[in-house]
Design a protein around this motif. Structure first.
Motif, PDB file in Angstrom:
ATOM      1  N   ARG A   1      -2.187 -12.627 -11.104  1.00 33.44           N
ATOM      2  CA  ARG A   1      -2.603 -13.930 -10.567  1.00 33.44           C
ATOM      3  C   ARG A   1      -1.910 -15.068 -11.332  1.00 33.44           C
TER       4      ARG A   1
ATOM      5  N   ASN B   1       0.829  -1.197   0.000  1.00 31.83           N
ATOM      6  CA  ASN B   1       0.000   0.000   0.000  1.00 31.83           C
ATOM      7  C   ASN B   1       0.868   1.254   0.000  1.00 31.83           C
TER       8      ASN B   1
ATOM      9  N   ASN C   1      -5.619 -13.789  -3.935  1.00 30.81           N
ATOM     10  CA  ASN C   1      -6.541 -12.666  -3.762  1.00 30.81           C
ATOM     11  C   ASN C   1      -5.743 -11.377  -3.903  1.00 30.81           C
ATOM     12  N   ILE C   2      -6.268 -10.453  -4.709  1.00 29.99           N
ATOM     13  CA  ILE C   2      -5.548  -9.216  -4.989  1.00 29.99           C
ATOM     14  C   ILE C   2      -6.401  -8.027  -4.594  1.00 29.99           C
ATOM     15  N   SER C   3      -5.800  -7.133  -3.816  1.00 26.73           N
ATOM     16  CA  SER C   3      -6.444  -5.886  -3.439  1.00 26.73           C
ATOM     17  C   SER C   3      -5.699  -4.756  -4.136  1.00 26.73           C
ATOM     18  N   VAL C   4      -6.425  -3.961  -4.915  1.00 28.54           N
ATOM     19  CA  VAL C   4      -5.817  -2.806  -5.576  1.00 28.54           C
ATOM     20  C   VAL C   4      -5.993  -1.619  -4.635  1.00 28.54           C
ATOM     21  N   ALA C   5      -4.878  -1.163  -4.058  1.00 26.01           N
ATOM     22  CA  ALA C   5      -4.912  -0.132  -3.026  1.00 26.01           C
ATOM     23  C   ALA C   5      -4.897   1.278  -3.587  1.00 26.01           C
ATOM     24  N   ASP C   6      -4.379   1.441  -4.807  1.00 23.26           N
ATOM     25  CA  ASP C   6      -4.241   2.792  -5.346  1.00 23.26           C
ATOM     26  C   ASP C   6      -3.955   2.721  -6.836  1.00 23.26           C
TER      27      ASP C   6
ATOM     28  N   ASP D   1      -2.393 -13.525  -0.493  1.00 29.11           N
ATOM     29  CA  ASP D   1      -3.095 -12.250  -0.573  1.00 29.11           C
ATOM     30  C   ASP D   1      -2.073 -11.176  -0.922  1.00 29.11           C
TER      31      ASP D   1
ATOM     32  N   THR E   1      -1.430  -6.966  -2.120  1.00 32.40           N
ATOM     33  CA  THR E   1      -1.914  -5.598  -2.263  1.00 32.40           C
ATOM     34  C   THR E   1      -1.019  -4.934  -3.300  1.00 32.40           C
TER      35      THR E   1
ATOM     36  N   THR F   1      -4.720  -7.536 -12.888  1.00 34.54           N
ATOM     37  CA  THR F   1      -4.881  -8.514 -11.808  1.00 34.54           C
ATOM     38  C   THR F   1      -4.923  -9.947 -12.341  1.00 34.54           C
TER      39      THR F   1
END
Length: 178
Positions: free
Chosen positions: A118, A63, A137-142, A99, A101, A114
């Motif tokens: 993956r 992040n 699992n991928i979280s795009v923070a910005d 996981d 980010t 993404t």
């Protein structure tokens, strides 16, 4: 010590292929007739982070706080940037879940990036460790904007900085320019 390796060493049990493309846990490349191989979570974290960074459209893994910390540590002589920041792993003996980010470059398709992350992470971790990756699992923070790269102007030695000039204005005093 009794040996119960018939399913592992002789391949007598035929199992259905697992979703990740590898055969069942009974045929794991980490368990052989000569011993077991254990892969630590940090290995999976580093491989995942490196694989994610390789994908076009990924600006950084982690992040904004992680990026800031990495930028600061780069300026300290002898300091090392943590490669695996932004990655957490749940790992068993034969399988792992990851996981991530990430920060994506402006203009890139988040869906495409993404998907590529993956795919690349699964390939790198399964090839590098022999573990079956069950999920990423991928979280795009910005979203990284081009103007985020602009560096502040260099300030001449002895010259008041923008912040000191602004502080002086707030206090009601003036700052003499050299």
């Amino acid at each position: 010590m009794t040996e119960n390796t018939s399913a592992i060493t002789h391949g007598t049990d035929q199992a259905e292929p697992a979703p990740g493309g590898q055969n069942s846990a009974a045929q794991s490349p980490l368990l052989t007739a000569f011993g077991a191989t254990t892969v630590e979570e940090t290995v999976v974290q580093k491989l995942s982070a490196i694989a994610a960074r390789e994908v076009p459209g990924v600006c950084a893994v982690g992040n904004i706080a992680r990026r800031t910390l990495d930028a600061i540590s780069e300026r300290i002589p002898g300091a090392r940037t943590q490669v695996s920041g932004g990655v957490s792993v749940e790992k068993g003996d034969r399988q792992t879940a990851i996981d991530l980010t990430v920060i994506v470059e402006y203009g890139a398709s988040i869906v495409e990036v993404t998907e590529n992350v993956r795919r690349n992470v699964i390939r790198a971790v399964e090839h590098g460790t022999g573990l079956e990756v069950v999920e990423v699992n991928i979280s795009v923070a910005d979203v990284h904007l081009p103007e985020d790269d602009e560096q502040p102007r260099e300030i001449a030695p002895g010259a008041p900085s923008h912040s000191s000039r602004r502080a002086a204005e707030v206090r009601g005093s003036t700052v003499q320019e050299p």
